[in-house]
Design a protein around this motif. Structure first.
Motif, PDB file in Angstrom:
ATOM      1  N   SER A 169       0.834  -1.194   0.000  1.00 42.49           N
ATOM      2  CA  SER A 169       0.000   0.000   0.000  1.00 42.49           C
ATOM      3  C   SER A 169       0.875   1.253   0.000  1.00 42.49           C
ATOM      4  CB  SER A 169      -0.888  -0.008   1.248  1.00 42.49           C
ATOM      5  OG  SER A 169      -1.390   1.269   1.508  1.00 42.49           O
ATOM      6  N   PRO A 170       0.490   2.280  -0.758  1.00 43.13           N
ATOM      7  CA  PRO A 170       1.271   3.513  -0.749  1.00 43.13           C
ATOM      8  C   PRO A 170       1.318   4.159   0.637  1.00 43.13           C
ATOM      9  CG  PRO A 170      -0.561   3.678  -2.310  1.00 43.13           C
ATOM     10  CD  PRO A 170      -0.610   2.332  -1.699  1.00 43.13           C
ATOM     11  N   PHE A 171       0.285   3.975   1.421  1.00 47.12           N
ATOM     12  CA  PHE A 171       0.254   4.556   2.757  1.00 47.12           C
ATOM     13  C   PHE A 171       1.278   3.891   3.676  1.00 47.12           C
ATOM     14  CE2 PHE A 171      -4.075   4.926   1.013  1.00 47.12           C
ATOM     15  CZ  PHE A 171      -4.085   6.303   0.831  1.00 47.12           C
ATOM     16  N   VAL A 172       1.444   2.600   3.512  1.00 54.89           N
ATOM     17  CA  VAL A 172       2.456   1.875   4.293  1.00 54.89           C
ATOM     18  C   VAL A 172       3.844   2.325   3.878  1.00 54.89           C
ATOM     19  CG1 VAL A 172       3.452  -0.395   4.751  1.00 54.89           C
ATOM     20  CG2 VAL A 172       0.977  -0.116   4.729  1.00 54.89           C
ATOM     21  N   LEU A 173       4.080   2.416   2.579  1.00 52.18           N
ATOM     22  CA  LEU A 173       5.398   2.851   2.099  1.00 52.18           C
ATOM     23  C   LEU A 173       5.692   4.288   2.527  1.00 52.18           C
ATOM     24  CD1 LEU A 173       5.487   1.243  -1.457  1.00 52.18           C
ATOM     25  CD2 LEU A 173       6.496   0.407   0.663  1.00 52.18           C
ATOM     26  N   ASP A 174       4.666   5.125   2.557  1.00 58.50           N
ATOM     27  CA  ASP A 174       4.864   6.492   3.058  1.00 58.50           C
ATOM     28  C   ASP A 174       5.234   6.490   4.532  1.00 58.50           C
ATOM     29  OD1 ASP A 174       4.387   7.743   0.651  1.00 58.50           O
ATOM     30  OD2 ASP A 174       2.268   8.143   1.078  1.00 58.50           O
ATOM     31  N   SER A 175       4.596   5.633   5.300  1.00 53.80           N
ATOM     32  CA  SER A 175       4.872   5.609   6.739  1.00 53.80           C
ATOM     33  C   SER A 175       6.285   5.122   7.051  1.00 53.80           C
ATOM     34  CB  SER A 175       3.837   4.761   7.482  1.00 53.80           C
ATOM     35  OG  SER A 175       3.975   3.408   7.130  1.00 53.80           O
ATOM     36  N   TYR A 176       6.869   4.345   6.145  1.00 51.91           N
ATOM     37  CA  TYR A 176       8.250   3.898   6.329  1.00 51.91           C
ATOM     38  C   TYR A 176       9.240   4.739   5.522  1.00 51.91           C
ATOM     39  CZ  TYR A 176       6.687  -0.232   8.848  1.00 51.91           C
ATOM     40  OH  TYR A 176       6.136  -1.087   9.780  1.00 51.91           O
TER      41      TYR A 176
END
Length: 152
Positions: free
Chosen positions: A121-128
């Motif tokens: 998910s792009p949101f997961v990649l953003d959070s990391y």
């Protein structure tokens, strides 16, 4: 005699100081630069180690697509070059981490045949804090050993 002894001790102090300064300079110049968000990227690999087959040494190619951005259609990266360069210069196994299924659309499938694919998910990649610029990381023993950003 006392004057000679004083001059000798001063010259030894200068020599020792010069050696100490040389060691400090060599130590600082030999340090590898650290990737800015290395802790978060390594944290993702630890939190999701089953996706990386519990390996201690592997490489990740990050290919992201910015959503709802005016410049998203203007960003053109040579993914063929990114894949070929990473295959030659980074340690296997190599994982392609991407956030959009069609990001490799149009490339010859033989180029990414030997890579492992992870869709996240792009949101997961953003959070990391994974970058939007195509980047390859080589991770070994929970540290980023080397990386390469593929700017336009």
């Amino acid at each position: 005699m006392k004057l000679v002894f004083t001059q000798l001790s001063m010259s030894w102090n200068r020599v020792i100081s010069l050696i100490a300064i040389s060691f400090v300079f060599l130590f600082l110049s030999s340090c590898n630069p650290k990737y800015p968000d290395a802790d978060l990227i390594v944290r993702y690999t630890l939190d999701n180690k089953e996706k990386f087959d519990d390996n201690n040494k592997f490489s990740i190619i990050v290919i992201r697509t910015p959503y709802l951005a005016c410049g998203a259609s203007m960003q053109k990266y040579d993914y063929e070059y990114v894949l070929e360069y990473s295959r030659k210069n980074f340690a296997p196994p190599i994982y392609i981490l991407y956030d959009f299924d069609l990001v490799l659309y149009g490339l010859d499938s033989a180029l990414y045949e030997g890579f492992h694919h992870i869709v996240e998910s792009p949101f997961v990649l953003d959070s990391y804090a994974y970058p939007y610029i195509p980047t390859t990381f080589q991770i070994e023993n929970k540290k980023i050993i080397k990386w390469k950003e593929f700017l336009e």
